[in-house]
Design a protein around this motif. Structure first.
Motif, short mmCIF file in Angstrom:
data_model
loop_
_atom_site.label_atom_id
_atom_site.label_comp_id
_atom_site.label_asym_id
_atom_site.label_seq_id
_atom_site.Cartn_x
_atom_site.Cartn_y
_atom_site.Cartn_z
N ARG A 22 -58.82 -45.36 30.00
CA ARG A 22 -60.07 -46.11 30.24
C ARG A 22 -60.05 -46.75 31.62
N GLN A 23 -58.93 -47.36 32.01
CA GLN A 23 -58.83 -47.94 33.35
C GLN A 23 -59.08 -46.87 34.42
N ILE A 24 -58.51 -45.72 34.20
CA ILE A 24 -58.65 -44.63 35.17
C ILE A 24 -60.09 -44.14 35.22
N GLU A 25 -60.72 -44.01 34.05
CA GLU A 25 -62.13 -43.61 34.02
C GLU A 25 -63.00 -44.64 34.74
N TYR A 26 -62.75 -45.91 34.49
CA TYR A 26 -63.52 -46.97 35.16
C TYR A 26 -63.30 -46.92 36.67
N PHE A 27 -62.06 -46.75 37.09
CA PHE A 27 -61.75 -46.69 38.52
C PHE A 27 -62.52 -45.55 39.19
N VAL A 28 -62.48 -44.37 38.59
CA VAL A 28 -63.19 -43.21 39.15
C VAL A 28 -64.68 -43.51 39.25
N THR A 29 -65.24 -44.13 38.23
CA THR A 29 -66.67 -44.46 38.24
C THR A 29 -66.99 -45.46 39.35
N VAL A 30 -66.13 -46.47 39.51
CA VAL A 30 -66.36 -47.46 40.58
C VAL A 30 -66.35 -46.77 41.93
N VAL A 31 -65.39 -45.91 42.17
CA VAL A 31 -65.31 -45.22 43.46
C VAL A 31 -66.53 -44.33 43.66
N LEU A 33 -69.54 -44.50 42.32
CA LEU A 33 -70.81 -45.24 42.42
C LEU A 33 -70.77 -46.31 43.50
N GLY A 34 -69.56 -46.67 43.95
CA GLY A 34 -69.43 -47.64 45.02
C GLY A 34 -69.75 -49.08 44.64
N SER A 35 -69.75 -49.34 43.33
CA SER A 35 -70.15 -50.67 42.89
C SER A 35 -69.59 -50.97 41.50
N LEU A 36 -69.06 -52.18 41.34
CA LEU A 36 -68.61 -52.61 40.02
C LEU A 36 -69.80 -52.74 39.08
N THR A 37 -70.92 -53.24 39.60
CA THR A 37 -72.12 -53.42 38.78
C THR A 37 -72.63 -52.08 38.26
N ALA A 38 -72.74 -51.10 39.14
CA ALA A 38 -73.22 -49.78 38.72
C ALA A 38 -72.25 -49.13 37.74
N ALA A 39 -70.96 -49.29 37.98
CA ALA A 39 -69.95 -48.73 37.07
C ALA A 39 -70.03 -49.40 35.71
N ALA A 40 -70.25 -50.70 35.70
CA ALA A 40 -70.38 -51.43 34.43
C ALA A 40 -71.60 -50.93 33.65
N GLU A 41 -72.71 -50.77 34.34
CA GLU A 41 -73.92 -50.27 33.69
C GLU A 41 -73.70 -48.87 33.12
N ASN A 43 -70.96 -47.50 32.18
CA ASN A 43 -70.00 -47.52 31.07
C ASN A 43 -70.40 -48.46 29.95
N ASP A 44 -71.58 -49.07 30.09
CA ASP A 44 -72.13 -49.96 29.07
C ASP A 44 -71.18 -51.11 28.73
N ILE A 45 -70.62 -51.73 29.77
CA ILE A 45 -69.80 -52.93 29.59
C ILE A 45 -70.24 -53.95 30.63
N VAL A 47 -69.91 -56.52 33.91
CA VAL A 47 -69.28 -56.46 35.23
C VAL A 47 -67.91 -57.14 35.15
N GLN A 48 -67.83 -58.22 34.38
CA GLN A 48 -66.56 -58.91 34.23
C GLN A 48 -65.52 -57.99 33.58
N GLY A 49 -65.95 -57.17 32.63
CA GLY A 49 -65.04 -56.22 31.97
C GLY A 49 -64.50 -55.19 32.94
N ILE A 50 -65.38 -54.63 33.79
CA ILE A 50 -64.95 -53.66 34.80
C ILE A 50 -64.03 -54.34 35.81
#
Length: 109
Positions: A22-31, A33-41, A43-45, A47-50
């Motif tokens: 899950r951490q790896i999936e989140y990291f890839v999504t952040v990279v 999308l270039g944004s923690l907010t976009a990655a959180a959206e 992954n449906d969690i 921003v604090q979770g990401i």
């Protein structure tokens, strides 16, 4: 009289936890999308979770992987290398997951 001395781990000794998929999936999504907010959206969690997952990932690896600023998040040089390996890992993980699920439906070898 013999005194037994119990060996204890040093205080504050870090216990290394394994990375999670899950951490790896989140990291890839952040990279990507270039944004923690976009990655959180995505992954449906929250921003604090990401953000917590990325902080945990960096703490567990001992490597700074992302540079964060108001404009977004970008990988560090090591983060870019980690990203390339993470993408490969996710491909293999998906293949393994698919294989396991197909075997669970009656595939015999």
């Amino acid at each position: 009289m013999t005194v037994s001395i119990e060996k204890r781990p040093a205080p504050f000794a870090s216990v290394q936890k394994p990375l999670t998929i899950r951490q790896i999936e989140y990291f890839v999504t952040v990279v990507e999308l270039g944004s923690l907010t976009a990655a959180a959206e995505k992954n449906d969690i929250t921003v604090q979770g990401i953000s917590q997952a990325m902080a945990d990932l960096e703490r567990e690896t001992g490597v700074r992987l992302l540079t964060r600023c108001k404009a977004g998040s970008t990988p560090t040089a090591l983060g870019a290398e980690f990203y390339a390996k993470a993408k490969e890992l996710l491909v293999h993980y998906a293949e393994l997951d698919s294989f396991a699920r197909s075997c669970g439906r009656g595939c015999e070898r």
